[in-house]
Design a protein around this motif. Structure first.
Motif, PDB file in Angstrom:
ATOM      1  N   VAL A  86      -6.295 -46.822  13.473  1.00 34.54           N
ATOM      2  CA  VAL A  86      -7.341 -45.561  13.780  1.00 34.54           C
ATOM      3  C   VAL A  86      -8.134 -46.193  14.750  1.00 34.54           C
ATOM      4  CG1 VAL A  86      -9.109 -44.612  12.931  1.00 34.54           C
ATOM      5  CG2 VAL A  86      -7.146 -44.661  11.574  1.00 34.54           C
ATOM      6  N   GLU A  87      -8.383 -47.476  14.994  1.00 32.97           N
ATOM      7  CA  GLU A  87      -9.196 -47.919  15.862  1.00 32.97           C
ATOM      8  C   GLU A  87      -8.657 -47.884  17.319  1.00 32.97           C
ATOM      9  OE1 GLU A  87     -12.908 -48.860  17.726  1.00 32.97           O
ATOM     10  OE2 GLU A  87     -12.641 -48.416  15.621  1.00 32.97           O
ATOM     11  N   ILE A  88      -7.613 -48.397  17.203  1.00 30.17           N
ATOM     12  CA  ILE A  88      -6.700 -48.529  18.474  1.00 30.17           C
ATOM     13  C   ILE A  88      -6.539 -46.938  19.093  1.00 30.17           C
ATOM     14  CG2 ILE A  88      -4.263 -48.643  19.391  1.00 30.17           C
ATOM     15  CD1 ILE A  88      -3.766 -51.126  17.576  1.00 30.17           C
ATOM     16  N   GLN A  89      -6.133 -46.001  18.209  1.00 30.62           N
ATOM     17  CA  GLN A  89      -6.198 -44.698  18.666  1.00 30.62           C
ATOM     18  C   GLN A  89      -7.688 -44.215  19.360  1.00 30.62           C
ATOM     19  OE1 GLN A  89      -3.356 -42.959  19.082  1.00 30.62           O
ATOM     20  NE2 GLN A  89      -4.864 -41.820  20.361  1.00 30.62           N
ATOM     21  N   GLU A  90      -8.708 -44.533  18.653  1.00 32.22           N
ATOM     22  CA  GLU A  90     -10.036 -44.000  18.791  1.00 32.22           C
ATOM     23  C   GLU A  90     -10.458 -44.683  20.212  1.00 32.22           C
ATOM     24  OE1 GLU A  90     -12.356 -42.105  17.917  1.00 32.22           O
ATOM     25  OE2 GLU A  90     -11.090 -41.622  15.870  1.00 32.22           O
ATOM     26  N   ASN A  91      -9.647 -46.004  20.503  1.00 31.10           N
ATOM     27  CA  ASN A  91     -10.167 -46.759  21.592  1.00 31.10           C
ATOM     28  C   ASN A  91      -9.262 -45.949  22.815  1.00 31.10           C
ATOM     29  OD1 ASN A  91     -11.315 -48.857  22.875  1.00 31.10           O
ATOM     30  ND2 ASN A  91     -10.448 -50.587  21.927  1.00 31.10           N
TER      31      ASN A  91
END
Length: 400
Positions: A86-91
Motif C-alpha cells: 500500500v505504501e509503495i503505491q501511495e509513494n
C-alpha cells in the motif's frame, strides 16, 4: 533280550518318585519365573505405552505451539507486506503528483520568462522601465524556480524510499514464503497418522541450524519492525510533500496575484496617461489651429497696412518732389504725413514681429504635438503589451 541287560533300566521306587517330584518342582519354578516375566512384560508394555503417549503428547503440544506461533508470524508478515505494498503505491501516486506539479510549474516558469521577454522587447525603448510589474514577474520566476528545486528533492526522496520499500518487500516476501512452506510442512507432519505415513521407516533427521526459537521469532519481528520504520519514513516524506505542495501552490498564487495587481495598476495608470495625452494632443491641436488663425489674421492686418503706407509715402514724396524751394517747409501737413508714415511703419513692424512670434509658437506647438503623438503611440503599444500579458495570465492561471 537277556536278563542282565534288562536290569540296567530298572529304577528304585524312591528314585522313580523323586524324579517325578523333581520334574514337578522344575515346572513350578518355571511357572513362577514365567508369571514374573509376564508381569514384568505387562509393566514394561504399560510403561513404554505411557512413555510413548507422553512423548506423543509433548510432540503434539510442540507442534501446536509451533503452528500457532508460525500462524501469528505469518499473519504479521502478511500485514506488514500488505502495508508495504500500500505504501509503495501511495509513494508512486505521490511521486506522480509531484511530477505533475513540477511539470505545471516548469510550464508556468517558461510562461513567466516569455512574459519578461515580451515586456522587455515589445515595449518601445522609452517604455522599458524596471517597473513593479517587471519586478513582480521576476519574483514569480524566482518563486517557481525555488518550488521546482524543492519538488525535485521530494521526487528523489520518494524514489529513494520506494527503493527501500521494494527491498523490504523482497525480504518480507521471502520470509512469508518460507513461513508458509514451514507451516505447510508442520501441518502435514502434525496431521499424519500411524499407518498412513508416506515413509513408515525411520529416516535420520537432517542437520538443523543453530538458530534458536527466540532468534527465529526475533528475526521475523525485526523484519516487520524494519518494514514499519520504512513505511513511517515514507509516510513522513509524503506528509512533508503534501505540506510543501500546498506551500508551493500558495506561494505561486500569491506571487501571481501580486504580479496581476501590479500589472492591472500599471494598465490603469497607462490608460490614464493615454487619456491625458489624448486630451493634451487635442488641446495642442486646438492651440495650433488658433495660432494659425491668429497668424493668418496678423498677416491680413499686416498686408492691410501696406496700401496706407504706400499712400502716405506717395503723398509725402509727391509734395516734396518738384516743389519750389521756397515752398519746402516743415508745415503741419508735412509733419502729419511723416507722423502717419512712422505710425504705420511701427504698426506694420509690430504686426510682423507678432506674426513671426506666432509662427514660432506654431512650430513649437507642432514639435510638442509630434512628441505627444510619439509618446501616445508608445503608451498605446505599452498598453497593448500589458493587456497581452494580462490575457495570457488568464490562460496560464484560470480563475485569476
Amino acid at each position: 533280550m537277556s536278563l542282565t541287560k534288562d536290569k540296567m533300566f530298572l529304577h528304585t521306587t524312591h528314585s522313580w518318585s523323586a524324579n517325578t517330584h523333581d520334574g514337578i518342582s522344575m515346572a513350578s519354578q518355571a511357572n513362577t519365573v514365567s508369571r514374573s516375566l509376564d508381569k514384568l512384560s505387562t509393566e514394561l508394555k504399560d510403561t513404554t505405552y505411557q512413555q510413548q503417549r507422553s512423548a506423543r503428547d509433548t510432540v503434539d503440544r510442540n507442534f501446536e505451539q509451533r503452528l500457532d506461533q508460525t500462524e501469528k508470524l505469518k499473519a504479521m508478515l502478511e500485514v506488514a507486506l500488505n502495508n508495504t505494498n500500500v505504501e509503495i503505491q501511495e509513494n508512486i501516486n505521490k511521486e506522480a503528483e509531484l511530477e505533475a506539479l513540477k511539470a505545471e510549474q516548469e510550464k508556468a516558469l517558461l510562461w513567466t520568462m516569455s512574459m519578461l521577454e515580451c515586456r522587455s522587447t515589445e515595449r518601445p525603448v522609452r517604455e522599458r522601465t524596471d517597473d513593479k510589474t517587471q519586478y513582480s514577474l521576476s519574483q514569480l520566476g524566482a518563486v517557481l524556480q525555488q518550488n521546482i528545486g524543492s519538488e525535485k528533492e521530494l521526487i528523489n526522496g520518494c524514489r529513494t524510499d520506494n527503493q527501500k520499500l521494494h527491498a523490504m518487500k523482497d525480504i518480507l516476501t521471502l520470509d512469508l514464503e518460507e513461513k508458509t512452506l514451514a507451516l505447510k510442512l508442520d501441518q502435514e507432519a502434525y496431521d499424519a497418522s500411524e499407518g498412513n505415513c508416506p515413509t513408515p521407516y525411520y529416516v535420520p533427521p537432517k542437520t538443523v541450524g543453530h538458530t534458536t526459537m527466540g532468534a527465529w521469532i526475533k528475526n521475523t519481528e525485526l523484519n516487520c519492525l524494519s518494514a514499519r520504520r520504512c513505511i513511517e519514513n515514507s509516510l513522513r516524506l509524503r506528509q512533508l510533500a503534501d505540506i510543501k505542495m500546498a506551500e508551493h501552490r500558495k506561494k505561486e498564487r500569491t506571487a501571481v496575484s501580486n504580479m496581476l495587481l501590479e500589472l492591472r495598476a500599471n494598465i490603469a495608470h497607462t490608460e490614464d496617461l493615454i487619456q491625458k495625452l489624448e486630451d493634451c494632443i487635442a488641446e495642442t491641436q486646438q492651440k495650433i489651429a488658433d495660432a494659425e488663425t491668429m497668424a493668418s489674421e496678423l498677416e491680413t492686418a499686416l498686408n492691410a497696412k501696406y496700401p496706407s503706407m504706400d499712400l502716405t509715402k506717395h503723398r509725402y514724396t509727391h509734395r516734396t518732389t518738384g516743389r519750389p524751394a521756397k515752398e519746402l517747409m516743415g508745415d503741419w501737413v508735412h509733419q502729419a504725413l511723416r507722423d502717419e508714415y512712422v505710425l504705420l511703419d511701427h504698426a506694420a513692424q509690430m504686426l510682423y514681429d507678432r506674426m513671426m512670434e506666432v509662427h514660432r509658437d506654431i512650430d513649437f506647438l507642432n514639435g510638442a504635438l509630434t512628441q505627444l503623438q510619439d509618446d501616445l503611440s508608445d503608451k498605446q503599444t505599452h498598453l497593448a503589451t500589458d493587456k497581452k500579458v494580462e490575457a495570457s495570465t488568464g490562460d496560464c492561471y484560470p480563475g485569476l
